[in-house]
Scaffold this motif. Sequence first.
Motif, PDB file in Angstrom:
ATOM      1  N   PRO A 248     -87.684 -19.573  46.855  1.00  0.00           N
ATOM      2  CA  PRO A 248     -87.248 -20.400  47.971  1.00  0.00           C
ATOM      3  C   PRO A 248     -87.415 -21.742  48.200  1.00  0.00           C
ATOM      4  N   SER A 249     -86.746 -22.390  48.939  1.00  0.00           N
ATOM      5  CA  SER A 249     -86.780 -23.903  49.003  1.00  0.00           C
ATOM      6  C   SER A 249     -88.198 -24.122  49.353  1.00  0.00           C
ATOM      7  N   GLY A 250     -88.827 -25.086  48.606  1.00  0.00           N
ATOM      8  CA  GLY A 250     -90.332 -25.556  48.698  1.00  0.00           C
ATOM      9  C   GLY A 250     -91.214 -24.816  47.783  1.00  0.00           C
ATOM     10  N   GLY A 251     -90.607 -23.747  47.049  1.00  0.00           N
ATOM     11  CA  GLY A 251     -91.298 -22.907  46.048  1.00  0.00           C
ATOM     12  C   GLY A 251     -91.998 -23.391  44.778  1.00  0.00           C
ATOM     13  N   GLY A 252     -91.574 -24.704  44.601  1.00  0.00           N
ATOM     14  CA  GLY A 252     -92.132 -25.461  43.345  1.00  0.00           C
ATOM     15  C   GLY A 252     -91.130 -25.492  42.115  1.00  0.00           C
ATOM     16  N   LYS A 253     -89.845 -25.290  42.231  1.00  0.00           N
ATOM     17  CA  LYS A 253     -88.887 -25.236  41.386  1.00  0.00           C
ATOM     18  C   LYS A 253     -88.904 -26.617  40.557  1.00  0.00           C
ATOM     19  N   THR A 254     -88.421 -27.700  41.366  1.00  0.00           N
ATOM     20  CA  THR A 254     -88.434 -28.970  40.953  1.00  0.00           C
ATOM     21  C   THR A 254     -89.698 -29.567  40.298  1.00  0.00           C
ATOM     22  N   THR A 255     -91.060 -29.112  40.967  1.00  0.00           N
ATOM     23  CA  THR A 255     -92.094 -29.746  40.475  1.00  0.00           C
ATOM     24  C   THR A 255     -92.190 -29.101  38.854  1.00  0.00           C
ATOM     25  N   THR A 256     -91.945 -27.786  38.860  1.00  0.00           N
ATOM     26  CA  THR A 256     -92.171 -27.120  37.676  1.00  0.00           C
ATOM     27  C   THR A 256     -91.449 -27.947  36.629  1.00  0.00           C
ATOM     28  N   LEU A 257     -90.142 -28.172  36.764  1.00  0.00           N
ATOM     29  CA  LEU A 257     -89.420 -28.822  35.709  1.00  0.00           C
ATOM     30  C   LEU A 257     -89.733 -30.083  35.587  1.00  0.00           C
ATOM     31  N   LYS A 258     -90.201 -30.808  36.656  1.00  0.00           N
ATOM     32  CA  LYS A 258     -90.673 -32.111  36.306  1.00  0.00           C
ATOM     33  C   LYS A 258     -92.169 -32.196  35.575  1.00  0.00           C
ATOM     34  N   MET A 259     -92.752 -31.259  35.780  1.00  0.00           N
ATOM     35  CA  MET A 259     -94.027 -31.052  34.898  1.00  0.00           C
ATOM     36  C   MET A 259     -93.708 -30.747  33.417  1.00  0.00           C
ATOM     37  N   ILE A 260     -92.555 -30.090  33.188  1.00  0.00           N
ATOM     38  CA  ILE A 260     -92.281 -29.615  31.581  1.00  0.00           C
ATOM     39  C   ILE A 260     -91.985 -31.171  31.026  1.00  0.00           C
ATOM     40  N   ASN A 261     -91.082 -31.876  31.602  1.00  0.00           N
ATOM     41  CA  ASN A 261     -90.931 -33.283  30.889  1.00  0.00           C
ATOM     42  C   ASN A 261     -91.762 -34.282  31.511  1.00  0.00           C
ATOM     43  N   ARG A 262     -92.926 -33.957  32.246  1.00  0.00           N
ATOM     44  CA  ARG A 262     -93.964 -34.954  32.507  1.00  0.00           C
ATOM     45  C   ARG A 262     -93.368 -36.130  33.465  1.00  0.00           C
ATOM     46  N   LEU A 263     -92.400 -35.772  34.314  1.00  0.00           N
ATOM     47  CA  LEU A 263     -92.293 -36.930  35.341  1.00  0.00           C
ATOM     48  C   LEU A 263     -93.407 -36.616  36.322  1.00  0.00           C
ATOM     49  N   ILE A 264     -94.025 -35.377  36.365  1.00  0.00           N
ATOM     50  CA  ILE A 264     -95.134 -34.894  37.290  1.00  0.00           C
ATOM     51  C   ILE A 264     -96.183 -34.432  36.274  1.00  0.00           C
ATOM     52  N   GLU A 265     -97.467 -35.144  36.396  1.00  0.00           N
ATOM     53  CA  GLU A 265     -98.322 -34.357  35.431  1.00  0.00           C
ATOM     54  C   GLU A 265     -98.980 -33.312  35.893  1.00  0.00           C
ATOM     55  N   PRO A 266     -99.269 -32.138  35.298  1.00  0.00           N
ATOM     56  CA  PRO A 266     -99.894 -30.722  35.861  1.00  0.00           C
ATOM     57  C   PRO A 266    -101.423 -31.350  36.090  1.00  0.00           C
ATOM     58  N   SER A 267    -102.000 -30.742  37.248  1.00  0.00           N
ATOM     59  CA  SER A 267    -103.119 -30.556  37.592  1.00  0.00           C
ATOM     60  C   SER A 267    -104.343 -29.792  36.743  1.00  0.00           C
ATOM     61  N   SER A 268    -103.743 -28.866  35.892  1.00  0.00           N
ATOM     62  CA  SER A 268    -104.280 -28.213  34.791  1.00  0.00           C
ATOM     63  C   SER A 268    -103.211 -27.208  34.235  1.00  0.00           C
ATOM     64  N   GLY A 269    -103.818 -26.823  33.278  1.00  0.00           N
ATOM     65  CA  GLY A 269    -102.594 -25.935  32.169  1.00  0.00           C
ATOM     66  C   GLY A 269    -102.226 -26.856  31.183  1.00  0.00           C
ATOM     67  N   HIS A 270    -101.378 -26.077  30.121  1.00  0.00           N
ATOM     68  CA  HIS A 270    -100.815 -26.687  28.911  1.00  0.00           C
ATOM     69  C   HIS A 270     -99.524 -26.152  29.040  1.00  0.00           C
ATOM     70  N   ILE A 271     -98.731 -27.293  28.246  1.00  0.00           N
ATOM     71  CA  ILE A 271     -97.240 -26.520  28.074  1.00  0.00           C
ATOM     72  C   ILE A 271     -97.004 -26.936  26.700  1.00  0.00           C
ATOM     73  N   TYR A 272     -96.419 -26.050  26.222  1.00  0.00           N
ATOM     74  CA  TYR A 272     -95.961 -26.307  24.352  1.00  0.00           C
ATOM     75  C   TYR A 272     -94.695 -26.022  24.162  1.00  0.00           C
ATOM     76  N   LEU A 273     -94.338 -27.072  23.166  1.00  0.00           N
ATOM     77  CA  LEU A 273     -93.078 -26.902  22.746  1.00  0.00           C
ATOM     78  C   LEU A 273     -93.378 -26.559  21.078  1.00  0.00           C
ATOM     79  N   ASP A 274     -92.713 -25.431  20.737  1.00  0.00           N
ATOM     80  CA  ASP A 274     -93.101 -24.573  19.395  1.00  0.00           C
ATOM     81  C   ASP A 274     -94.668 -24.917  19.518  1.00  0.00           C
ATOM     82  N   ASP A 275     -95.410 -25.334  18.453  1.00  0.00           N
ATOM     83  CA  ASP A 275     -96.815 -25.449  18.566  1.00  0.00           C
ATOM     84  C   ASP A 275     -97.471 -26.661  19.242  1.00  0.00           C
ATOM     85  N   GLU A 276     -96.641 -27.515  19.668  1.00  0.00           N
ATOM     86  CA  GLU A 276     -97.190 -28.655  20.081  1.00  0.00           C
ATOM     87  C   GLU A 276     -97.566 -28.744  21.465  1.00  0.00           C
TER      88      GLU A 276
END
Length: 323
Positions: free
Chosen positions: A35-63
Amino acid sequence: MLRLEAVSKRYGSRTVVTDLTFDVGDGEVCALIAPSGGGKTTTLKMINRLIEPSSGHIYLDDEDITRGDPVQLRRRMGYVIQQVGLFPHETVAQNVATVPRLLGWDRRRVRGRVDELLELVGLDPVEYRGRFPDELSGGQRQRVGVARALAADPPVLLMDEPFGAIDPIARDRLQAQFLRLQGELNKIVVFVTHDIDEAVRLGDRIAVLKEGGILEQYDTPANVLGRPATPFVADFVGADRGLKRLSVTPIDVGGLDPPGDVADVSRLDAKVPVGATLKDALAQLLLHDAPFVAVIDGDRAVGVLTPDALHAELRRSLEEDGQ
Ligand SMILES: Nc1ncnc2c1ncn2[C@@H]1O[C@H](COP(=O)(O)OP(=O)(O)OP(=O)(O)O)[C@@H](O)[C@H]1O
Ligand SMILES: [Mg+2]
């Protein structure tokens, strides 16, 4: 493969994405729905680091892409932003060329790439490359946005409600075109939408989030519709999910009635090819007001499907899912 591992985003005491874990394989489309406000855009922006995650990791292949230079990272991720976001004072060609110019490509290479991409998204380069965004329709702007995101041939494509503001007919065309394009390009795609029909059509898997960016289910469209993991998902996909499921349930050729004397399929109106879905079959029945639809392989009928049989097939597929 793209993989999110326990990714969270907090603003003060508020968590807007909670402990998100999922992966998207090469050539796969993940439809992210909430739903609206459910964190979709935030998630996308964390993937390309327009927003830095507060915790956790994102991997592309093994990087681990939560480390390293975010600018370098963004060159590997095409991003179609919510509301398109073309630069209004730049032409179509200049918009599409944004990343190649940043990468320092020479002019001939940039121009060649721009024309190639405009053709790819179905816009004639000669006609469109010199236009400005306000001289395009909404759907055309959308396609320029997709071309721009694809410019440097990134392995990952992030799309934030790219077809959100478009009328249903143009949207249907853009969705079909997107599927064709993805069939050729085989990107890792995260596609944000709040429309379950769009998610079902485009996603290989669907991630359903609820408020707070909490993942409720990550599964194939057929399972999200047929086997909602939680009451939230059931509610979100809607009371007509049985109907929606028609579109993801292929006709079971083994269970068809024999074709009988349906010899000349060229004279039949209601027909679908082998591999079609129950929804295709139902559409043919309704369109031609026919008593049955022939399932054809080339010019040969392999069987016929009646409304009763269609109903039975849908019920069977739901029962197989333990519904
Ligand atoms: N900088 C910020 N500070 C505080 N809260 C924020 C900030 N940015 C976003 N939020 C909140 O985070 C939540 C998630 O926002 P997000 O933009 O990811 O939602 P969305 O799922 O994309 O919604 P929509 O469908 O409306 O685009 C919202 O409640 C929003 O108000
Ligand atoms: Mg959003």
